[in-house]
Structures are given as C-alpha cells and as structure tokens.
Design a protein around this motif. Sequence first.
Motif, PDB file in Angstrom:
ATOM      1  N   PRO A 154       0.802  -1.224   0.000  1.00 49.68           N
ATOM      2  CA  PRO A 154       0.000   0.000   0.000  1.00 49.68           C
ATOM      3  C   PRO A 154       0.838   1.279   0.000  1.00 49.68           C
ATOM      4  CG  PRO A 154      -0.187  -1.150   2.110  1.00 49.68           C
ATOM      5  CD  PRO A 154       0.478  -2.081   1.151  1.00 49.68           C
ATOM      6  N   ILE A 155       2.044   1.239   0.555  1.00 53.67           N
ATOM      7  CA  ILE A 155       2.901   2.432   0.553  1.00 53.67           C
ATOM      8  C   ILE A 155       3.269   2.792  -0.878  1.00 53.67           C
ATOM      9  CG2 ILE A 155       5.020   3.469   1.440  1.00 53.67           C
ATOM     10  CD1 ILE A 155       4.995   1.289   3.649  1.00 53.67           C
ATOM     11  N   LEU A 156       3.668   1.798  -1.657  1.00 50.37           N
ATOM     12  CA  LEU A 156       4.075   2.061  -3.036  1.00 50.37           C
ATOM     13  C   LEU A 156       2.888   2.350  -3.937  1.00 50.37           C
ATOM     14  CD1 LEU A 156       6.912  -0.528  -3.646  1.00 50.37           C
ATOM     15  CD2 LEU A 156       7.105   1.880  -3.080  1.00 50.37           C
ATOM     16  N   TYR A 157       1.773   1.678  -3.741  1.00 53.31           N
ATOM     17  CA  TYR A 157       0.623   1.865  -4.630  1.00 53.31           C
ATOM     18  C   TYR A 157      -0.056   3.216  -4.396  1.00 53.31           C
ATOM     19  CZ  TYR A 157       0.895  -2.826  -6.602  1.00 53.31           C
ATOM     20  OH  TYR A 157       1.298  -3.953  -7.295  1.00 53.31           O
ATOM     21  N   ALA A 158       0.278   3.875  -3.282  1.00 52.95           N
ATOM     22  CA  ALA A 158      -0.230   5.234  -3.075  1.00 52.95           C
ATOM     23  C   ALA A 158       0.371   6.207  -4.080  1.00 52.95           C
ATOM     24  CB  ALA A 158       0.088   5.693  -1.645  1.00 52.95           C
ATOM     25  N   ILE A 159       1.584   5.939  -4.535  1.00 52.15           N
ATOM     26  CA  ILE A 159       2.283   6.905  -5.386  1.00 52.15           C
ATOM     27  C   ILE A 159       1.649   7.029  -6.771  1.00 52.15           C
ATOM     28  CG2 ILE A 159       4.504   7.496  -6.434  1.00 52.15           C
ATOM     29  CD1 ILE A 159       5.837   6.169  -3.979  1.00 52.15           C
ATOM     30  N   PRO A 160       1.362   5.935  -7.485  1.00 51.52           N
ATOM     31  CA  PRO A 160       0.742   6.107  -8.807  1.00 51.52           C
ATOM     32  C   PRO A 160      -0.645   6.741  -8.754  1.00 51.52           C
ATOM     33  CG  PRO A 160       0.848   3.784  -8.210  1.00 51.52           C
ATOM     34  CD  PRO A 160       1.697   4.517  -7.230  1.00 51.52           C
ATOM     35  N   VAL A 161      -1.425   6.511  -7.689  1.00 55.03           N
ATOM     36  CA  VAL A 161      -2.734   7.172  -7.642  1.00 55.03           C
ATOM     37  C   VAL A 161      -2.561   8.665  -7.398  1.00 55.03           C
ATOM     38  CG1 VAL A 161      -3.936   5.063  -6.944  1.00 55.03           C
ATOM     39  CG2 VAL A 161      -3.206   6.682  -5.183  1.00 55.03           C
ATOM     40  N   GLN A 162      -1.484   9.059  -6.678  1.00 56.49           N
ATOM     41  CA  GLN A 162      -1.183  10.483  -6.535  1.00 56.49           C
ATOM     42  C   GLN A 162      -0.819  11.090  -7.889  1.00 56.49           C
ATOM     43  OE1 GLN A 162       2.105  10.409  -3.836  1.00 56.49           O
ATOM     44  NE2 GLN A 162       0.868   9.943  -2.021  1.00 56.49           N
ATOM     45  N   LEU A 163       0.066  10.414  -8.615  1.00 55.73           N
ATOM     46  CA  LEU A 163       0.515  10.933  -9.908  1.00 55.73           C
ATOM     47  C   LEU A 163      -0.629  11.034 -10.903  1.00 55.73           C
ATOM     48  CD1 LEU A 163       3.898   9.008 -10.240  1.00 55.73           C
ATOM     49  CD2 LEU A 163       3.639  11.502 -10.146  1.00 55.73           C
TER      50      LEU A 163
END
Length: 607
Positions: free
Chosen positions: A572-581
């Motif tokens: 979940p830490i990493l998958y937060a980044i593409p939804v931000q982008l």
Amino acid sequence: MCGIIGVVGKADVVPSLIEGLKRLEYRGYDSAGIATLVNDSIERRRSEGKIARLEEKVAGNGIHGDIGIGHTRWATHGVPNERNAHPHATDRVALVHNGIIENYRELAAELSALGHVFASETDSEIAAHLITRYLNEGMTPQQAVATAIKRMDGAYALAILFKGEHDLIVGARKGSPLAVGWGEGEMYLGSDALALSPFARRISYLEEGDWVEISRAGAIFHDEQDRVVDRPAKPTALSGAMIGKGNYPHFMLKEIYEQPGVIGDTLRSMWNPASGAIDLPPLDIDLAAISRITLVACGTSYLGAMVAKYWFEKVARIAADIDIASEFRYRDTPLEADGLAIFISQSGETIDTLAALRHAKEAGQKTIAIVNVPESTMAREADAVLPTLAGPEIGVASTKAFTCQLVLLACLVIATARARGAISGAEEARLSNAIAEVPSRAAEVLNGDEAIQALAAEVAEARDVLYIGRNTGYPIALEGALKLKEISYIHAEGYAAGELKHGPIALIDDTVPVIVVAPSDALFEKTFSNMQEVMARGGKVIFMSDAKGCAHIGKEAFATIELPHVHPFVAPILYAIPVQLLAYHVAVIKGTDVDQPRNLAKSVTVE
C-alpha cells in the motif's frame, strides 16, 4: 486553515506581511488582508481572491507602517468577499482571527444593544467589538483582551493591533495554533512556523489558553489565569529553500518526487541498519500490555489508519478500531482499560483529531500522536509522539506526509507484534527487510511517471471514475478517489472490490474508467475476477499491479501500470504513489489549481 502573520518592526512591515501571507498560501484561502498603524490611524487593505490581488491593491493605494497584522481567510461564517475579509476593525482595534467563536450571536446581540454596528457577516468581527467595548470602559489593551477572550466560546487564534500603540501586538490562542518569532529588535506572530521562517530562527509556541504581548523588546506570555509564564524559544530548522518549488511546476509534484528521500528519513528514525530491526524511540508505553488499539484521523490520514487496522490485526494479532475524528467522541464509544489510541495528522493541529485525543486521554487511554510537525499541539499533548520526517508539505492534497505515515505505522505494527510475541524472529526480519526496500522501490515507481501521465488524458474526459481494491488495496482505492476529487473536481469513488456487485456495478459503462489496485498477493485472483466483471460491462480498466499481475491479465485491460514487486505488507505504501501521480496529471490537464484546490484548506482548525 486561515493564516495569521503579525510584525512589530524597525522599518516598513508591509513587505514582511505580504511575504508571511505568501508562506501561508498552502493552507488554503479565499481572501486576504493586512492592517498597519499609520500615525495614529488604523489602515487596512483587503481583497477577495489571491494574494496577488492584495498586492495590487497595496501597490495602487499605498500603505506602510512599522507595525502590522495580516491574514489569509478560508470562509466559515460569511461568504468570501472583501467585506468579510480580515483584518476586522473598529475605530480602536484591528484584529485577525482563526477559528470559530461559537457564542458570537449572543455576544453580537449584547454589543448591538450597546450601540455597536457591524460591517461584516463574520463571527470574527465580534471579537474586535468586544475588545473595543472594554477599551471604552477604561481598560488597557492587555486587560481588554484578557477579559474578552474569557467570554468567547469556541476556538481562536488572534492577533490584535491597537490605535496609538506602535509597540504592541497582543496574541491569544484557544484550540488554534499560534507562535511567536524572535528577531533582532523585531518580533513576529504567526499561526504557522512556515510564516515566520524567513524572519525568525527562534520560535515560542503558545500553550492552550495563553495570551501574549509582543513588542520590539520581546514577548510576555500569560496563561489562561493571566499569570506571567515562560514559553521557551526553540530554534527552527525551516528555511525558505525547504518550501520553494525548485524546478517543479507545482508543490504537489515536488512533494510526490520527494517521497523516496523523506520515506528514507522517516524509516531511518525507526530502523536500525546494523541489526536490520525496527527500533522505535522510547515511548514510555508498554506495547505488550495493550488490550486494544483505536486509530483516529481525518481525510487522507484516516485512510492511513485504515491500512494500519489491517496491519495491526493481521501482523500484531490485536483488535484495532478506526474512527473518523469528527465522529469519534460524539459516539461516546466505550474504551477498554489498557487501550492505546493513535492519532494521525500531518499538521498536528487538526481540531477534530485534537479534540478526539483529549477525549481519549480523559477516558484513560494511552495516546500516541503521529504528526509531521513535532512542535504541534498534538505532539505536545499526547503521551508519546512518533514524528514523520516528511518536511514541510505545502500542497493541500497530502502526498509525502501520507506515505511517511504509512512507513511509521508499519514500523509501529512490527514493534507491537514483537512486544506481544505475535510474530517469529524470521517473520519480523522479512517484514523489516521489506520496509527497508521501500525508498528505492518508490524511486522505481516514479520512473514510470510518463506512462501514468499518458493515461491521464483518458481519465480527464470522464465524469465519474471508480477505484477498487481488496485488503490494504481498498484504502488505497479510497485514497486514489479522494485525490482525484480533491484536485481535479471529477466525481470519483473508491470501493472494496467485492462490493461491486452490491450496487456500484450499476454505474459501469464504457465512459467510466475503473482503476484497479491489485498487487499479486493472496487476494489477487479475487480482484482479477472483479476486474473481469467490470470489463464485461464495458468499463475501461486501468490495472495497477506488479510484473506478475500484469502478465496474468495480458492485454485484457484498457491499460496497465506496472509497479515493482514487493512484499504485500508494504504494497500500500508504493501503490499510493501512482494514484497520486494520476490525480496530479489529470488536474493539470483540466487546468485546476493543483496546490490550492477550491474550498479546501491544508490544516482544518474548526469543527
């Protein structure tokens, strides 16, 4: 939320007031204004909209002075226009106010009966008239403020200027932060250390109920019983460089790209590189004796708490409840003896979360604050504080603070599991190693930004967007939808993937993009099945997974976003980044104000 700056200076303070207000823009606002003393008169300039409009008004209709106050307002009482903008003034007082005066109607009726006439629709103006009343009765400015604030219910931070007093600003706080900045022969007052950072390298924080008199000679602090007290001045490490955009077009994009570094900073404060083990700072809380955990937060921080609930229950084998802060204390839920309540906030000043913390302490809970501002009220009031080391986050939509919260919560989960004997040494090592890899994997995610940017044009055309995920992917689906709503103004919803058949699937057609958060974990096949249901009804699936997951679906999805393969614990830490982008690029295409989206504020300091 709203922002305050005050200066008692040696020369013209107007440039400093404008600079301070610009430092506060990230909090969100819809009007701005300043007031100074010119000879013995109070002069004001106010404008609706951005600070640039206020600058134009100041330049075109000069104002100067060696003492002054300024404000950025986010409307609560009264529409956002010049008449309701701060500072509010009478013939003797000008003031700026953050918060809400809950009994303003009763005070207004009382003051109207005494002949006071109000020029705005705000509760804040009542404070100026109440102080003026006591000045008219012969009180000194200090006495008038001390008397007035005892009659105001609610939350406030105040900075007050007085006609004829060229060496005095009085500040007061209750439920809303306020700080004093120490300069050389000059003194400053601000709602935020960032506002003071260009001018002061030492800062004192007012405690709850305090009021302060500042002059060129220094500051005199008083507690809520009006006793003179000491509030130590602490160095601040903030600098202008830390809060500049650099070469990025928006703060939000800069902060997204800072995540590998700040995640690493936060991790290093919790992780021992020599042993590879999680090593929390002393908490003075026996994690082994905790009977139940309650996680409380608002907005994006609440979604971090939601991820942590999965982690605490699965890894540490302890029951965990999550609550939206604005609901928590009003439910009056029973709290178990030996319970631990964890409060998560970027600013450490969010009023709902702060009130919830105080409620939990009164109920006998041990409390931990997870905050990005170690000098904040929550950090000072909790039994223990675990600071995220994200650095100043200027964009209203939280990005790097969120992922740092997740890293810190993951470390706390491992430490709790170890204390409770819930995991083996081998499993602890696996999870610790997984967290240690997150900074480098986050950098890999950012390397795929071009592919995400290419998809943004498709999403930008949509009227509705759905995000789905399972397990810890579900909160990330909610976070993706929240980000898109916040900054692009597209309607978006996040759902647990298994809930699609219970209603949301009725929305699916070929105009609805569906973003699927699907790391190749134990629930991948079930998520894949839900994706098939979407595609069967014409939905445009944008599939986020690792190489194994993307290979499994082949070319069935409309588009795929490939992420590094990591242990499901840290996914979940990493998958937060593409939804931000994705949200960022959609917002840029739509031309919205990415860093300061409409109607939103960085720190919500009113209930």
